[in-house]
Structures are given as structure tokens and as C-alpha cells.
Design a protein around this motif. Sequence first.
Motif, mmCIF file in Angstrom:
data_model
loop_
_atom_site.group_PDB
_atom_site.id
_atom_site.type_symbol
_atom_site.label_atom_id
_atom_site.label_comp_id
_atom_site.label_asym_id
_atom_site.label_seq_id
_atom_site.Cartn_x
_atom_site.Cartn_y
_atom_site.Cartn_z
ATOM 1 N N ARG A 174 0.839 -1.209 0.000
ATOM 2 C CA ARG A 174 0.000 0.000 0.000
ATOM 3 C C ARG A 174 0.874 1.260 0.000
ATOM 4 O O ARG A 174 0.605 2.225 -0.726
ATOM 5 C CB ARG A 174 -0.917 -0.009 1.216
ATOM 6 C CG ARG A 174 -1.921 1.146 1.237
ATOM 7 C CD ARG A 174 -2.827 1.076 2.446
ATOM 8 N NE ARG A 174 -3.716 -0.086 2.402
ATOM 9 C CZ ARG A 174 -3.562 -1.177 3.162
ATOM 10 N NH1 ARG A 174 -2.552 -1.255 4.012
ATOM 11 N NH2 ARG A 174 -4.406 -2.175 3.060
ATOM 12 N N ASP A 209 0.780 4.176 -2.784
ATOM 13 C CA ASP A 209 0.288 5.494 -2.395
ATOM 14 C C ASP A 209 1.420 6.478 -2.088
ATOM 15 O O ASP A 209 1.321 7.657 -2.427
ATOM 16 C CB ASP A 209 -0.620 5.369 -1.164
ATOM 17 C CG ASP A 209 -1.902 4.603 -1.461
ATOM 18 O OD1 ASP A 209 -2.285 4.538 -2.641
ATOM 19 O OD2 ASP A 209 -2.515 4.077 -0.514
ATOM 20 N N LEU A 214 -7.034 -4.320 -0.456
ATOM 21 C CA LEU A 214 -5.878 -3.978 -1.291
ATOM 22 C C LEU A 214 -5.734 -4.968 -2.437
ATOM 23 O O LEU A 214 -5.396 -4.585 -3.561
ATOM 24 C CB LEU A 214 -4.600 -3.935 -0.462
ATOM 25 C CG LEU A 214 -3.395 -3.365 -1.213
ATOM 26 C CD1 LEU A 214 -3.619 -1.893 -1.567
ATOM 27 C CD2 LEU A 214 -2.110 -3.513 -0.412
ATOM 28 N N ARG A 252 -8.149 -6.477 -3.945
ATOM 29 C CA ARG A 252 -9.157 -6.084 -4.939
ATOM 30 C C ARG A 252 -8.644 -4.920 -5.791
ATOM 31 O O ARG A 252 -8.806 -4.905 -7.013
ATOM 32 C CB ARG A 252 -10.463 -5.686 -4.253
ATOM 33 C CG ARG A 252 -11.300 -6.852 -3.771
ATOM 34 C CD ARG A 252 -12.754 -6.448 -3.573
ATOM 35 N NE ARG A 252 -12.877 -5.289 -2.679
ATOM 36 C CZ ARG A 252 -12.908 -5.359 -1.350
ATOM 37 N NH1 ARG A 252 -12.836 -6.542 -0.746
ATOM 38 N NH2 ARG A 252 -13.030 -4.265 -0.619
ATOM 39 N N ARG A 253 -8.021 -3.964 -5.122
ATOM 40 C CA ARG A 253 -7.495 -2.801 -5.856
ATOM 41 C C ARG A 253 -6.393 -3.213 -6.829
ATOM 42 O O ARG A 253 -6.401 -2.798 -8.000
ATOM 43 C CB ARG A 253 -6.953 -1.786 -4.848
ATOM 44 C CG ARG A 253 -6.229 -0.616 -5.483
ATOM 45 C CD ARG A 253 -5.640 0.287 -4.407
ATOM 46 N NE ARG A 253 -4.738 1.278 -4.961
ATOM 47 C CZ ARG A 253 -3.989 2.087 -4.233
ATOM 48 N NH1 ARG A 253 -4.035 2.020 -2.904
ATOM 49 N NH2 ARG A 253 -3.184 2.964 -4.803
ATOM 50 N N GLU A 296 -8.074 -5.074 -9.707
ATOM 51 C CA GLU A 296 -8.886 -4.215 -10.577
ATOM 52 C C GLU A 296 -8.026 -3.260 -11.387
ATOM 53 O O GLU A 296 -8.314 -2.995 -12.564
ATOM 54 C CB GLU A 296 -9.899 -3.434 -9.728
ATOM 55 C CG GLU A 296 -11.010 -4.308 -9.159
ATOM 56 C CD GLU A 296 -11.831 -3.588 -8.098
ATOM 57 O OE1 GLU A 296 -11.554 -2.390 -7.827
ATOM 58 O OE2 GLU A 296 -12.745 -4.219 -7.530
ATOM 59 N N GLU A 297 -6.972 -2.750 -10.778
ATOM 60 C CA GLU A 297 -6.097 -1.803 -11.478
ATOM 61 C C GLU A 297 -5.036 -2.510 -12.303
ATOM 62 O O GLU A 297 -4.268 -1.848 -13.015
ATOM 63 C CB GLU A 297 -5.444 -0.846 -10.467
ATOM 64 C CG GLU A 297 -6.432 0.050 -9.751
ATOM 65 C CD GLU A 297 -5.776 0.988 -8.742
ATOM 66 O OE1 GLU A 297 -4.523 1.035 -8.677
ATOM 67 O OE2 GLU A 297 -6.518 1.675 -8.024
#
Length: 358
Positions: free
Chosen positions: A219, A223, A249, A251-252, A255-256
Motif C-alpha cells: 500500500r 500510495d 488492497l 481487490r485494488r 482491478e487496477e
Amino acid sequence: MPAPLDADSIRRAPKVLLHDHLDGGLRPQTVLELADETGYRDLPAGDAGDLGRWFRQAADSGSLVRYLETFAHTVGVMQRPEAVRRVARECALDLAADGVVHAEVRMAPELLTAGGTPIEEAVEAILDGFAQGSADAAAAGTPITVGALLCAMRQADRWAEVADLVVRYRDAGVVGFDLAGPEIGFPPDRHPEAITLLDRAGAHRTIHAGEAAGVDSIRAALDGARAERLGHGVRIADEVPGEAPLGPLARRVLEEQVPLEVAPSSNVQTGAYPSIAAHPVGRLHRLGFAVTVNTDNRLMSGVSTTSELADVAAAHGWGWDDVQRVTERALGAAFLDDAVRVRLLTDVVRPGFAALRA
């Protein structure tokens, strides 16, 4: 009939490598010869075969700390620009001979300055070596493109200096920035001025994260450092339990389609997983994460791009579709001009796999 999915066939396949350390891929004979030229007296063996075995056994200890200690010897013999040029040239030749058509190889130039070499000269030696090796490989009928990733060491304070070098040399063969070294205790936004410099220049970056530390490190890389790719990133599997829903996280990242520079043999050596069969690379790939397969350190792990793909394919039941998919993912994630990427995809990668599957 398709070619059998074995090491011989995979060696002939056009491959893309995103995570390979220059100081982790020296030929044992080269280590010996450079040590002799420079007066380096700390090598644990005097024969190339014995030395190669020593590196693998030391790296096989199951400890990331012990694994990293092996680099004292490779970096120790790379303290002169001519040594760096030789190692970089041989790296390009070795990868090309293994069927790699595009590679992004990383090195921390600050580690090459202990003998008095200015850091700019270290970068230029890396780039000169890659250029010479690529030219020699093309002349031998095994063309390859090689880009340099410059690492800043997390525990040191030269991040902004390295970020500036990435920007200054990006038209000469440097393709991006990386943070290497200990994840724990050294967050990727510790020197925000370096990240700001990269942001202003639109410079690419891949950040080591999710190797020794877990999802918080991933993360922070996304970020805090705005990572485009994750070096290793495999600990995202901590949020990918059995049949349960993915963690937020994971999932992110799914998805990304954040590219994961996975290096299974290296992870086994450092004790993250007990075996390649138990490694989550297969599960992550099956679920659609943007998995790529990489070598990390070819000398220490005793691997090649071919052997890593062959071992993963055998352990996780992959077919040619899977090998081609991770290759095309890697090409898509490479820090390349789009025109070069399209040329490699249409003229090299897809025809190469088509010939093996015919």
C-alpha cells in the motif's frame, strides 16, 4: 503438434524479463577474473564451479539477510567502470542467449562508488555495457533490448540523487527508478523530494514491496511512491485467502491490474514460501492478477528466465496459453516506447509463440 512445454521449448520462446539485478547475475568465472584484476581477496572459492555452488548454497539459507550478504562479493568486484561495463555486457549476452527479447535490469549505482568511481560514471558504464552487449547479441542473431532501472537503497539517503540520474539519463537507456534494500523500517515515502522529482519529470518507477513485508508495504509503495509496478509484490497473496473474498488492497491491485514482478525461486530461497509448488504465483495468475515471472538474481538462485518459467509451469499446471499470457503482460508493463512495444509484440513475441504452438 505444439512443441512440448519443457525447458528446451521455453528457451526458444521470446521472453520478457522485468526484474533482474545486475549485481545478482554475474558469471562465476567473471567474478574470479575481476577479483584477480582488482586484488579482491575475500572470495570463498577459487574455482568457477565451486564459487557458483557457494553462491547458491548461501542464498539457499532461507534467510533474506544471508541472501543479501552474497552481494558483498559481486559488488566488491564491480568497483571500477571497466568491470561494470563487462558485467553489463555479459548480462545482455546471457539474457539474449536464453531467448529474452526485452529486459529491464536494475542496479543501485551508489553501490558502485566505494572505490572512488563517480556515480555518473557508474551509470554510464552500465549503459555502455548494455549497449555493447545488445549490439553483440544482435550480431549473433539473438537481438535484445535492455533498459536500465536505477535503484536507490532504502536505508541510505541518496534517493533524490538517484531520481535525478533517472531523469538525466532516460534518453540514454535508463528506463525508470526503483527502491531496493530492507522494506521494514524504511517506508517508500521517506524522502518525498525524490518522489516529487520523478513526478515532475513523468519518470517511471517500480518499487520493491511485498517481498519481506506484507500488504502495508505494498500500500505504501502504491500510495507513497506511486509505484507503477511492484517488485515482487507477492505478499498481496496475504489478502487472497482460499475461497473467501479478496481483501481491499488485493481487490485494488487486481482491478487496477498493477503488474507484479514475481520471482518464485528467490522467494523460496529467502524463506517466504517452502517450495515453488506452494508459492502463490499460480493462484494469483489464475485469479487474473497481472503476474509476470522473473529471475531476481540469476547467480544466487541458479536460475534463468527459461528455468523459472519451466519450473512454475510444471508446478502449477500451466500450458502455452499461460506462458504467453505472462510474457505479453510483462511486455505490456515494460517501460518502453509504445512503438517499440507494438513492434516486439507483433513482429517477435506473437510469431515466436505461434511457431512453438503450430
